[in-house]
Design a protein around this motif. Structure first.
Motif, PDB file in Angstrom:
ATOM      1  N   ARG A  86       0.836  -1.213   0.000  1.00  0.00           N
ATOM      2  CA  ARG A  86       0.000   0.000   0.000  1.00  0.00           C
ATOM      3  C   ARG A  86       0.871   1.264   0.000  1.00  0.00           C
ATOM      4  O   ARG A  86       0.598   2.214  -0.739  1.00  0.00           O
ATOM      5  CB  ARG A  86      -0.929   0.027   1.209  1.00  0.00           C
ATOM      6  CG  ARG A  86      -2.069  -0.941   1.108  1.00  0.00           C
ATOM      7  CD  ARG A  86      -3.106  -0.755   2.211  1.00  0.00           C
ATOM      8  NE  ARG A  86      -4.015  -1.864   2.213  1.00  0.00           N
ATOM      9  CZ  ARG A  86      -4.991  -2.043   1.330  1.00  0.00           C
ATOM     10  NH1 ARG A  86      -5.157  -1.166   0.371  1.00  0.00           N
ATOM     11  NH2 ARG A  86      -5.787  -3.088   1.396  1.00  0.00           N
ATOM     12  N   GLU A  87       1.905   1.270   0.823  1.00  0.00           N
ATOM     13  CA  GLU A  87       2.801   2.426   0.886  1.00  0.00           C
ATOM     14  C   GLU A  87       3.533   2.631  -0.443  1.00  0.00           C
ATOM     15  O   GLU A  87       3.707   3.759  -0.889  1.00  0.00           O
ATOM     16  CB  GLU A  87       3.793   2.259   2.033  1.00  0.00           C
ATOM     17  CG  GLU A  87       3.171   2.418   3.404  1.00  0.00           C
ATOM     18  CD  GLU A  87       4.173   2.250   4.534  1.00  0.00           C
ATOM     19  OE1 GLU A  87       5.392   2.218   4.273  1.00  0.00           O
ATOM     20  OE2 GLU A  87       3.724   2.147   5.694  1.00  0.00           O
ATOM     21  N   ALA A  88       3.961   1.536  -1.051  1.00  0.00           N
ATOM     22  CA  ALA A  88       4.657   1.627  -2.347  1.00  0.00           C
ATOM     23  C   ALA A  88       3.721   2.177  -3.417  1.00  0.00           C
ATOM     24  O   ALA A  88       4.111   3.054  -4.201  1.00  0.00           O
ATOM     25  CB  ALA A  88       5.190   0.254  -2.759  1.00  0.00           C
ATOM     26  N   LEU A  89       2.498   1.685  -3.455  1.00  0.00           N
ATOM     27  CA  LEU A  89       1.522   2.171  -4.430  1.00  0.00           C
ATOM     28  C   LEU A  89       1.248   3.659  -4.222  1.00  0.00           C
ATOM     29  O   LEU A  89       1.174   4.421  -5.191  1.00  0.00           O
ATOM     30  CB  LEU A  89       0.221   1.378  -4.328  1.00  0.00           C
ATOM     31  CG  LEU A  89       0.278  -0.088  -4.750  1.00  0.00           C
ATOM     32  CD1 LEU A  89      -1.054  -0.770  -4.472  1.00  0.00           C
ATOM     33  CD2 LEU A  89       0.663  -0.227  -6.208  1.00  0.00           C
ATOM     34  N   LYS A  90       1.130   4.053  -2.963  1.00  0.00           N
ATOM     35  CA  LYS A  90       0.876   5.466  -2.654  1.00  0.00           C
ATOM     36  C   LYS A  90       2.037   6.336  -3.135  1.00  0.00           C
ATOM     37  O   LYS A  90       1.835   7.381  -3.745  1.00  0.00           O
ATOM     38  CB  LYS A  90       0.666   5.639  -1.149  1.00  0.00           C
ATOM     39  CG  LYS A  90       0.291   7.035  -0.744  1.00  0.00           C
ATOM     40  CD  LYS A  90       0.012   7.122   0.744  1.00  0.00           C
ATOM     41  CE  LYS A  90      -0.332   8.537   1.142  1.00  0.00           C
ATOM     42  NZ  LYS A  90      -0.605   8.645   2.575  1.00  0.00           N
ATOM     43  N   GLU A  91       3.259   5.886  -2.878  1.00  0.00           N
ATOM     44  CA  GLU A  91       4.439   6.641  -3.297  1.00  0.00           C
ATOM     45  C   GLU A  91       4.522   6.774  -4.816  1.00  0.00           C
ATOM     46  O   GLU A  91       4.976   7.788  -5.336  1.00  0.00           O
ATOM     47  CB  GLU A  91       5.710   5.985  -2.756  1.00  0.00           C
ATOM     48  CG  GLU A  91       6.953   6.799  -3.031  1.00  0.00           C
ATOM     49  CD  GLU A  91       8.174   6.281  -2.285  1.00  0.00           C
ATOM     50  OE1 GLU A  91       9.238   6.196  -2.917  1.00  0.00           O
ATOM     51  OE2 GLU A  91       8.054   5.963  -1.073  1.00  0.00           O
ATOM     52  N   LEU A  92       4.068   5.741  -5.527  1.00  0.00           N
ATOM     53  CA  LEU A  92       4.101   5.755  -6.986  1.00  0.00           C
ATOM     54  C   LEU A  92       2.833   6.360  -7.598  1.00  0.00           C
ATOM     55  O   LEU A  92       2.686   6.374  -8.814  1.00  0.00           O
ATOM     56  CB  LEU A  92       4.303   4.330  -7.517  1.00  0.00           C
ATOM     57  CG  LEU A  92       5.644   3.680  -7.191  1.00  0.00           C
ATOM     58  CD1 LEU A  92       5.624   2.203  -7.564  1.00  0.00           C
ATOM     59  CD2 LEU A  92       6.783   4.402  -7.901  1.00  0.00           C
ATOM     60  N   ASN A  93       1.935   6.834  -6.752  1.00  0.00           N
ATOM     61  CA  ASN A  93       0.652   7.409  -7.203  1.00  0.00           C
ATOM     62  C   ASN A  93      -0.155   6.430  -8.043  1.00  0.00           C
ATOM     63  O   ASN A  93      -0.721   6.784  -9.074  1.00  0.00           O
ATOM     64  CB  ASN A  93       0.877   8.715  -7.978  1.00  0.00           C
ATOM     65  CG  ASN A  93       1.412   9.806  -7.083  1.00  0.00           C
ATOM     66  OD1 ASN A  93       0.960   9.974  -5.961  1.00  0.00           O
ATOM     67  ND2 ASN A  93       2.392  10.527  -7.577  1.00  0.00           N
ATOM     68  N   ILE A  94      -0.196   5.179  -7.595  1.00  0.00           N
ATOM     69  CA  ILE A  94      -0.989   4.142  -8.250  1.00  0.00           C
ATOM     70  C   ILE A  94      -2.184   3.857  -7.355  1.00  0.00           C
ATOM     71  O   ILE A  94      -2.030   3.621  -6.160  1.00  0.00           O
ATOM     72  CB  ILE A  94      -0.164   2.851  -8.463  1.00  0.00           C
ATOM     73  CG1 ILE A  94       1.035   3.141  -9.361  1.00  0.00           C
ATOM     74  CG2 ILE A  94      -1.031   1.748  -9.042  1.00  0.00           C
ATOM     75  CD1 ILE A  94       1.993   1.979  -9.485  1.00  0.00           C
ATOM     76  N   ASN A  95      -3.366   3.868  -7.942  1.00  0.00           N
ATOM     77  CA  ASN A  95      -4.591   3.688  -7.169  1.00  0.00           C
ATOM     78  C   ASN A  95      -5.159   2.283  -7.241  1.00  0.00           C
ATOM     79  O   ASN A  95      -6.333   2.089  -6.960  1.00  0.00           O
ATOM     80  CB  ASN A  95      -5.646   4.697  -7.634  1.00  0.00           C
ATOM     81  CG  ASN A  95      -5.233   6.115  -7.343  1.00  0.00           C
ATOM     82  OD1 ASN A  95      -4.685   6.404  -6.289  1.00  0.00           O
ATOM     83  ND2 ASN A  95      -5.477   7.006  -8.281  1.00  0.00           N
ATOM     84  N   ASP A  96      -4.373   1.313  -7.628  1.00  0.00           N
ATOM     85  CA  ASP A  96      -4.855  -0.060  -7.723  1.00  0.00           C
ATOM     86  C   ASP A  96      -5.268  -0.578  -6.349  1.00  0.00           C
ATOM     87  O   ASP A  96      -4.665  -0.228  -5.332  1.00  0.00           O
ATOM     88  CB  ASP A  96      -3.776  -0.987  -8.278  1.00  0.00           C
ATOM     89  CG  ASP A  96      -3.525  -0.784  -9.746  1.00  0.00           C
ATOM     90  OD1 ASP A  96      -4.111   0.138 -10.335  1.00  0.00           O
ATOM     91  OD2 ASP A  96      -2.729  -1.542 -10.306  1.00  0.00           O
TER      92      ASP A  96
END
Length: 100
Positions: free
Chosen positions: A39-49
């Motif tokens: 979740r943190e990685a997705l947030k950092e990459l601005n991915i909303n999956d």
């Protein structure tokens, strides 16, 4: 190549829509820690999956995983048997998704 209103190409948008992320594990501390790192990685990459956390052992075994936690990207097991850090998740995402 068509460009969407947000400036991304349709190809990139389509690839992003198809991305699917799963964490496999019974819901133990390590499985939850992996899910949090993803979740943190997705947030950092601005991915909303969205992330699906699968706890059913029959479903987990269907991926060939016998040691959890595990991370699945688009039906491909990319990590199992350990908790990987946010940084490692980001590296895997960038390797697996060329559009990042």
């Amino acid at each position: 190549m068509d460009i969407s209103s947000d400036g991304t190409s349709d190809v990139k948008a389509k690839q992003k829509e198809e991305a699917f992320i799963k964490v496999l594990g019974a819901g133990c501390t390590k499985c939850n820690e992996l899910e949090n790192n993803v979740r943190e990685a997705l947030k950092e990459l601005n991915i909303n999956d969205e992330i699906e956390h699968i706890t059913d052992f029959v479903q987990i075994a269907s991926y060939g995983v016998m040691s959890t936690p595990a991370l699945v990207l688009d039906k491909k097991v990319v990590c199992y048997g350990k908790v990987i850090s946010k940084k490692e998740v980001i590296e895997i995402l960038k390797r697996e998704y060329e559009w990042l």
